[in-house]
Design a protein around this motif. Structure first.
Motif, PDB file in Angstrom:
ATOM      1  N   THR A 280       0.828  -1.204   0.000  1.00 39.23           N
ATOM      2  CA  THR A 280       0.000   0.000   0.000  1.00 39.23           C
ATOM      3  C   THR A 280       0.860   1.251   0.000  1.00 39.23           C
ATOM      4  OG1 THR A 280      -1.752  -1.172   1.189  1.00 39.23           O
ATOM      5  CG2 THR A 280      -1.814   1.238   1.242  1.00 39.23           C
ATOM      6  N   LEU A 281       0.502   2.210  -0.834  1.00 38.08           N
ATOM      7  CA  LEU A 281       1.200   3.488  -0.897  1.00 38.08           C
ATOM      8  C   LEU A 281       0.775   4.366   0.277  1.00 38.08           C
ATOM      9  CD1 LEU A 281       0.826   4.098  -4.732  1.00 38.08           C
ATOM     10  CD2 LEU A 281       2.904   3.420  -3.525  1.00 38.08           C
ATOM     11  N   PRO A 282       1.691   5.148   0.838  1.00 39.36           N
ATOM     12  CA  PRO A 282       1.392   5.944   2.047  1.00 39.36           C
ATOM     13  C   PRO A 282       0.684   7.263   1.735  1.00 39.36           C
ATOM     14  CG  PRO A 282       3.681   6.233   1.459  1.00 39.36           C
ATOM     15  CD  PRO A 282       3.110   5.260   0.453  1.00 39.36           C
ATOM     16  N   TRP A 324      11.278   1.906  -3.411  1.00 34.94           N
ATOM     17  CA  TRP A 324      10.833   0.812  -2.549  1.00 34.94           C
ATOM     18  C   TRP A 324      11.731  -0.405  -2.735  1.00 34.94           C
ATOM     19  CZ3 TRP A 324       6.406   0.928   0.668  1.00 34.94           C
ATOM     20  CH2 TRP A 324       5.607   2.074   0.555  1.00 34.94           C
ATOM     21  N   THR A 325      12.004  -1.093  -1.620  1.00 36.39           N
ATOM     22  CA  THR A 325      12.727  -2.362  -1.667  1.00 36.39           C
ATOM     23  C   THR A 325      11.977  -3.370  -0.788  1.00 36.39           C
ATOM     24  OG1 THR A 325      14.139  -1.876   0.249  1.00 36.39           O
ATOM     25  CG2 THR A 325      14.920  -1.145  -1.914  1.00 36.39           C
ATOM     26  N   TYR A 332       9.709  -1.924   2.078  1.00 39.93           N
ATOM     27  CA  TYR A 332      10.227  -0.745   2.764  1.00 39.93           C
ATOM     28  C   TYR A 332      10.270   0.442   1.799  1.00 39.93           C
ATOM     29  CZ  TYR A 332      12.237  -4.138   6.126  1.00 39.93           C
ATOM     30  OH  TYR A 332      12.429  -5.141   7.040  1.00 39.93           O
ATOM     31  N   LEU A 333       9.822   1.586   2.268  1.00 40.67           N
ATOM     32  CA  LEU A 333      10.007   2.834   1.520  1.00 40.67           C
ATOM     33  C   LEU A 333      11.332   3.430   1.969  1.00 40.67           C
ATOM     34  CD1 LEU A 333       9.219   5.143  -0.318  1.00 40.67           C
ATOM     35  CD2 LEU A 333       7.738   6.029   1.501  1.00 40.67           C
ATOM     36  N   LYS A 334      12.361   3.345   1.124  1.00 41.75           N
ATOM     37  CA  LYS A 334      13.711   3.729   1.514  1.00 41.75           C
ATOM     38  C   LYS A 334      14.055   5.181   1.212  1.00 41.75           C
ATOM     39  CE  LYS A 334      15.205  -0.076   3.311  1.00 41.75           C
ATOM     40  NZ  LYS A 334      15.521  -0.119   4.749  1.00 41.75           N
ATOM     41  N   GLN A 335      13.530   5.733   0.145  1.00 36.64           N
ATOM     42  CA  GLN A 335      13.834   7.119  -0.211  1.00 36.64           C
ATOM     43  C   GLN A 335      12.592   7.786  -0.781  1.00 36.64           C
ATOM     44  OE1 GLN A 335      16.692   9.114  -0.005  1.00 36.64           O
ATOM     45  NE2 GLN A 335      17.598   7.516   1.259  1.00 36.64           N
ATOM     46  N   SER A 336      12.399   9.052  -0.424  1.00 38.56           N
ATOM     47  CA  SER A 336      11.270   9.835  -0.930  1.00 38.56           C
ATOM     48  C   SER A 336      11.790  11.166  -1.443  1.00 38.56           C
ATOM     49  CB  SER A 336      10.232  10.075   0.170  1.00 38.56           C
ATOM     50  OG  SER A 336       9.704   8.851   0.642  1.00 38.56           O
ATOM     51  N   LEU A 337      11.424  11.498  -2.667  1.00 40.47           N
ATOM     52  CA  LEU A 337      11.806  12.767  -3.275  1.00 40.47           C
ATOM     53  C   LEU A 337      10.534  13.561  -3.535  1.00 40.47           C
ATOM     54  CD1 LEU A 337      13.989  10.511  -4.178  1.00 40.47           C
ATOM     55  CD2 LEU A 337      14.682  12.182  -5.882  1.00 40.47           C
ATOM     56  N   HIS A 338      10.406  14.706  -2.882  1.00 35.41           N
ATOM     57  CA  HIS A 338       9.244  15.565  -3.049  1.00 35.41           C
ATOM     58  C   HIS A 338       9.655  16.786  -3.868  1.00 35.41           C
ATOM     59  CE1 HIS A 338       6.808  13.919   0.629  1.00 35.41           C
ATOM     60  NE2 HIS A 338       7.331  12.962  -0.123  1.00 35.41           N
ATOM     61  N   PHE A 339       9.058  16.936  -5.049  1.00 34.38           N
ATOM     62  CA  PHE A 339       9.456  17.990  -5.962  1.00 34.38           C
ATOM     63  C   PHE A 339       8.616  19.254  -5.832  1.00 34.38           C
ATOM     64  CE2 PHE A 339      11.630  14.434  -7.715  1.00 34.38           C
ATOM     65  CZ  PHE A 339      12.737  14.964  -8.356  1.00 34.38           C
ATOM     66  N   ASP A 398       7.956   6.893   6.850  1.00 32.66           N
ATOM     67  CA  ASP A 398       8.035   7.895   7.908  1.00 32.66           C
ATOM     68  C   ASP A 398       8.343   7.260   9.260  1.00 32.66           C
ATOM     69  OD1 ASP A 398       5.690   6.555   8.313  1.00 32.66           O
ATOM     70  OD2 ASP A 398       4.397   8.314   8.362  1.00 32.66           O
ATOM     71  N   LYS A 399       8.890   6.061   9.249  1.00 32.93           N
ATOM     72  CA  LYS A 399       9.273   5.365  10.482  1.00 32.93           C
ATOM     73  C   LYS A 399      10.746   4.973  10.430  1.00 32.93           C
ATOM     74  CE  LYS A 399       6.008   2.303   9.892  1.00 32.93           C
ATOM     75  NZ  LYS A 399       5.167   2.961   8.886  1.00 32.93           N
ATOM     76  N   VAL A 400      11.359   4.945  11.601  1.00 30.40           N
ATOM     77  CA  VAL A 400      12.714   4.416  11.762  1.00 30.40           C
ATOM     78  C   VAL A 400      12.609   3.203  12.672  1.00 30.40           C
ATOM     79  CG1 VAL A 400      15.037   4.826  12.638  1.00 30.40           C
ATOM     80  CG2 VAL A 400      13.835   6.646  11.415  1.00 30.40           C
ATOM     81  N   LEU A 401      13.032   2.046  12.158  1.00 33.95           N
ATOM     82  CA  LEU A 401      12.999   0.805  12.933  1.00 33.95           C
ATOM     83  C   LEU A 401      14.360   0.630  13.602  1.00 33.95           C
ATOM     84  CD1 LEU A 401      11.225  -1.471  10.279  1.00 33.95           C
ATOM     85  CD2 LEU A 401      10.216   0.141  11.911  1.00 33.95           C
ATOM     86  N   LEU A 402      14.385   0.780  14.914  1.00 32.72           N
ATOM     87  CA  LEU A 402      15.631   0.786  15.682  1.00 32.72           C
ATOM     88  C   LEU A 402      15.759  -0.526  16.444  1.00 32.72           C
ATOM     89  CD1 LEU A 402      17.963   2.793  16.273  1.00 32.72           C
ATOM     90  CD2 LEU A 402      16.732   3.419  18.361  1.00 32.72           C
TER      91      LEU A 402
END
Length: 595
Positions: A280-282, A324-325, A332-339, A398-402
């Protein structure tokens, strides 16, 4: 447990170019871009930011002079030193780049909507205005023509032997009426769908998939054809199937997107036409549309190009690119580029590099070209000392899994703690100083830097920090819960803001000081920035840029004991950055020696 780390960015915007870009093809052997417009083809060198060649298609009448023409396909043919283009009016033109000579190798009266070459460039497939497919050799000799829409399922049609019929099964409380198979209702294509076919080849070129709108139902269907132009399968009815289409180069899955009742998904098909997984897309339902999907060449990263839907409350839509990977059956959504919403920043086309798997090329409306190089990296603390929990941080939207590996080895996507950020995360930095090794900093797409401190058990009820598979407060040696201390906003100028990932290689060298890199004032140059955290209440970051390196810096590392900063350059050299000096400077450290 890896993240995509941005190594370098290349930004190019040639001046005095006439027209609006419509698409591009990479001229890999020369390192240039062939960009199509409504007037012809322009070749641009991204290093010098100069136009090296211009080919007009209006002079010989292939495109109208009023700027209403459209090129629907462009492909560089390196062995012929030519570029092949297809126009919407139906012409297939071979442009010889050495002489700028134009050769019309074919024409279709009904016009063309798509031109797609096989990965080995031995075959070319054309979609015509009459909803047919024409397969030709690389010499443009027609092999066969077929209708896009076929009544037959294909050679891979499933065979039923009669066992387990629905009529003979027990249906419980549903009653006998459940024995009658009801046909699935498929809604027509969405209003924003451009109704153009999409074509995607498998990595070995043995099969290709075609997504097209069925004239009878108005809905999209995906059909798989063999290289010999034999229909293999037709996708099952999928309500809300959208226009995006890409075949994973490794051959296992075909990706598309689907608008569902309460969410927006990327869905996967097998070669036999059956659905096989999704994510699912966020975004809230009805906010965005998926323009294109693109796998990189080693099938590890899926790029999703999205755009806000126009409505009364949103007249200036934003554009997004997400990377996404997948791992352990989790996406996982690894990188997001907002233009942003500026018309100048609207994306025209994007493509993965065919030879460098983690290089992404993006072309924007005002001839702005951006090139990003990524590399897999593990973001972790050093693990030294009793106060260091040997933490590993994984980006997931928008989450960091620590995960604290000193206390438990938890397989991803499980984790010790989950940090919730207001925006998608792009970079993570752990501090170098031994006294602060339980802390971390997070840079998100809004250019906000969030500082988390790990000081005791903290507030367990914080909505921004959730326990994962292991409750860190219940182990024998309690794990400090990371708590958000403050969020700092990084102010960018308009020229810097047009590149969504302006800062890279963020490194936490002191409690109140970060180092970072960006593209310098000239191509293949790097500016080193000092990001000083303000102690004032406004939570401001003061940026200074004392040094520019005449090369691409692809790594920045600080020794935790000596505080020496090493810069690795793309040409193999290693430089020493004297950042603590009164006048920071870069001096040679190790020289690249050819064996």
């Amino acid at each position: 447990m890896r993240n995509l780390k941005l190594l370098r960015t290349r930004e190019c915007q040639p001046g005095q170019v006439f027209g609006t870009p419509q698409g591009f093809s990479l001229r890999v052997d020369r390192g240039t871009l062939l960009i199509s417009s409504e007037y012809g083809i322009v070749e641009v060198d991204s290093l010098t930011q100069e136009v090296t060649n211009e080919i007009s298609l209006t002079a010989e009448g292939f495109l109208p002079e009023d700027g209403s023409g459209r090129i629907v396909g462009i492909e560089d043919l390196p062995d012929q030193e030519a570029v092949c283009v297809a126009t919407a009016t139906g012409d297939v033109i071979l442009c010889h780049l050495n002489t700028n000579q134009l050769e019309c190798v074919g024409s279709v009266d009904s016009g063309l909507t798509v031109m797609s070459w096989s990965p080995d460039q031995e075959l070319v497939l054309l979609a015509t205005g009459q909803q047919t497919l024409i397969l030709m050799t690389r010499e443009f000799e027609p092999i066969m023509e077929n209708q896009i829409h076929q009544d037959d399922f294909g050679e891979g049609k499933f065979i039923t032997v009669g066992w387990g019929k629905k009529e003979t099964q027990f249906h419980g409380s549903a009653g006998k009426q459940a024995a009658h198979v009801k046909p699935m209702e498929v809604s027509p294509a969405l209003l924003w769908d451009d109704h153009r076919p999409r074509i995607s080849w498998r990595g070995d070129g043995q099969y290709f998939a075609v997504s097209a709108v069925c004239p009878e139902t108005g809905a999209r269907k995906i059909r798989v054809w063999s290289r010999e132009f034999v229909l293999q399968s037709t996708s099952e009815p999928v309500p809300g199937l959208e226009q995006a289409l890409t075949w994973k180069p490794s051959g296992s899955l075909i990706a598309s997107s689907q608008d569902k009742a309460n969410k927006h998904d990327v869905v996967f098909f097998e070669k036999n036409g059956l659905l096989h997984g999704d994510f699912t897309l966020p975004f809230p339902k009805g906010q965005v549309k998926v323009n294109e999907l693109l796998w990189n060449s080693d099938s590890m990263v899926l790029a999703v190009w999205l755009e806000d839907l126009k409505n009364e409350s949103n007249s200036q839509p934003k554009t997004y690119v997400q990377l996404w990977t997948t791992g352990n059956y989790h996406w996982y959504l690894k990188q997001s580029l907002h233009f942003g919403s500026s018309e100048d920043n609207r994306i025209v086309s994007l493509a993965w590099d065919p030879e460098i798997p983690y290089r992404l090329h993006i072309l924007c409306r005002q001839w702005l070209y951006l090139c990003y190089d990524w590399q897999w990296s593990t973001d972790r603390s050093t693990g030294e000392g009793v106060n260091d929990s040997a933490a590993v941080a994984v980006i997931d939207g928008d989450k960091v899994l620590l995960t604290a590996f000193r206390h438990a080895a938890i397989p991803p996507p499980l984790c010790t703690y989950q940090l919730q950020l207001p925006s998608a995360v792009n970079q993570i930095a752990f501090p170098v100083e031994p006294s602060t090794r339980g802390d971390l900093a997070v840079l998100d797409v809004s250019n906000s830097l969030s500082i988390y401190r790990s000081t005791g058990c903290g507030n367990k009820d914080s909505p921004a920090v959730k326990n994962g598979a292991l409750d860190g407060s219940r182990v024998k040696d309690p794990i400090g819960i990371p708590q958000l201390e403050k969020t700092y906003r990084i102010g960018l100028h308009s020229k810097e803001g047009r590149n969504p990932l302006w800062l890279r290689l963020v490194t936490w060298v002191q409690d109140d000081l970060f180092l970072a890199a960006s593209q310098g004032p000239l191509p293949a140059h790097t500016s080193i920035h000092h990001l000083k955290l303000s102690s004032a209440e406004e939570a401001r970051i003061d940026i200074s840029s004392p040094v520019t390196v005449a090369a691409d810096v692809i790594s920045l590392s600080c020794n935790p004991k000596t505080k020496v900063v090493a810069l690795q350059l793309s040409d193999g050299r290693v430089m020493k950055y004297l950042w603590e000096a009164e006048t920071p400077t870069v001096v040679p450290w190790l020289k690249h020696q050819l064996s």
